[in-house]
Design an enzyme around this catalytic site. Structure first.
Site, PDB file in Angstrom:
ATOM      1  N   VAL A 108      23.646  34.035   2.124  1.00  7.37           N
ATOM      2  CA  VAL A 108      22.692  33.318   1.627  1.00  7.37           C
ATOM      3  C   VAL A 108      21.739  35.160   0.907  1.00  7.37           C
ATOM      4  CG1 VAL A 108      20.869  32.295   1.428  1.00  7.37           C
ATOM      5  CG2 VAL A 108      22.080  31.491   2.892  1.00  7.37           C
ATOM      6  N   CYS A 109      21.347  35.061  -1.089  1.00  2.00           N
ATOM      7  CA  CYS A 109      21.457  35.994  -1.823  1.00  2.00           C
ATOM      8  C   CYS A 109      21.821  37.134  -0.913  1.00  2.00           C
ATOM      9  CB  CYS A 109      19.704  36.073  -1.161  1.00  2.00           C
ATOM     10  SG  CYS A 109      18.278  37.310  -2.081  1.00  2.00           S
ATOM     11  N   THR A 110      21.183  38.221  -0.838  1.00  6.43           N
ATOM     12  CA  THR A 110      21.937  39.591  -1.440  1.00  6.43           C
ATOM     13  C   THR A 110      22.058  39.633   0.242  1.00  6.43           C
ATOM     14  OG1 THR A 110      19.572  40.694  -0.391  1.00  6.43           O
ATOM     15  CG2 THR A 110      19.752  40.935  -2.652  1.00  6.43           C
ATOM     16  N   THR A 128      24.559  35.638  -5.872  1.00  9.45           N
ATOM     17  CA  THR A 128      23.666  36.129  -4.674  1.00  9.45           C
ATOM     18  C   THR A 128      22.574  35.881  -6.175  1.00  9.45           C
ATOM     19  OG1 THR A 128      22.966  38.813  -3.447  1.00  9.45           O
ATOM     20  CG2 THR A 128      24.326  38.707  -6.167  1.00  9.45           C
ATOM     21  N   GLY A 158      22.533  31.581  -3.888  1.00 11.07           N
ATOM     22  CA  GLY A 158      21.946  32.888  -4.393  1.00 11.07           C
ATOM     23  C   GLY A 158      20.918  32.749  -4.074  1.00 11.07           C
TER      24      GLY A 158
END
Length: 231
Positions: A108-110, A128, A158
């Site tokens: 998830v994300c970074t 990301t 993202g």
């Protein structure tokens, strides 16, 4: 004679926890995945000390790296602490070891950059947080402008809230649409945000530019420096 109830295979879902984690990157998908039939959630960290989130409160891990059971689903959240975690060899080794036997490897994300640092995004399509997507080639990934990207058994999502969409998507893959929809209903995930936006494609350009200048330009530069040191 009545039929015995069908048994449901257990699915061990391992979340990496690290200082500076964005709590919603972890708690949003965890809230959906924990309702999946047979789910067993594990929050693994270097030790069982409280993990400070980027919101100011802490999360207690359930397991240490050394005692963590093998993951069926491995999930790597993001957060400002990723820049430090990139250079923590114990963390990267844990990700690589768990991914080797996992059915699904996710972020998830970074958190995508931690997967990449462990060599798991080489040649993969990935996403990301929008402010960091341009750095994905540094870990061998092809950036895709999408909320969720699947490439083989690797699923990246993202920024922050997309973790809930990723979790429901994965539940649908594993247990069918009806189970995923029932979980979505149970948590009343029926988003109707007060503003149109949430991604640069749909947010006024001035707002995107202002946020990048105030927050993300410097944060992305720190991430890039951390990646260059670690690779």
């Amino acid at each position: 004679m009545t039929d015995a109830p069908a048994t449901v295979a257990h699915t061990t879902i391992v979340f990496l926890l690290f200082p500076g984690i964005t709590q919603l990157d972890f708690t949003a998908p965890a809230q959906a995945l924990c309702r999946m039939p047979g789910a067993r959630l594990v929050g693994a960290a270097a030790n069982r000390d409280p993990i400070a989130t980027d919101c100011g409160f802490s999360i207690l891990p359930t397991d240490e790296f050394a005692s963590c059971p093998p993951a069926d689903i491995l999930c790597i959240p993001g957060g400002h602490g990723v820049t430090e975690a990139l250079n923590d060899l114990a963390t990267i080794d844990f990700i690589a070891r768990q991914a080797a036997g996992a059915r699904w490897v996710t972020s998830v994300c970074t958190g995508a950059f931690l997967l990449g640092r462990a060599g798991l995004l080489t040649g993969k399509r990935a996403t990301t947080h929008w402010a960091y997507a341009h750095l994905l080639p540094l870990v061998g990934a092809e950036p895709v402008n999408a909320r969720i990207v699947e490439d083989g058994n690797v699923v990246t999502s993202g920024g922050v809230t997309s973790g809930l969409d990723f979790a429901l998507t994965l539940i649908g893959r594993l247990h069918g649409d009806a189970v995923a929809q029932a979980i979505q209903l149970a948590i009343e995930y029926d988003p109707a945000p007060p503003y149109v936006g949430g991604h640069p494609d749909r947010t006024p350009a001035a707002i995107t530019a202002g946020l990048k200048t105030r927050v993300y330009d410097a944060a992305a530069a720190r991430m890039e420096q951390a990646l260059e040191r670690s690779l």
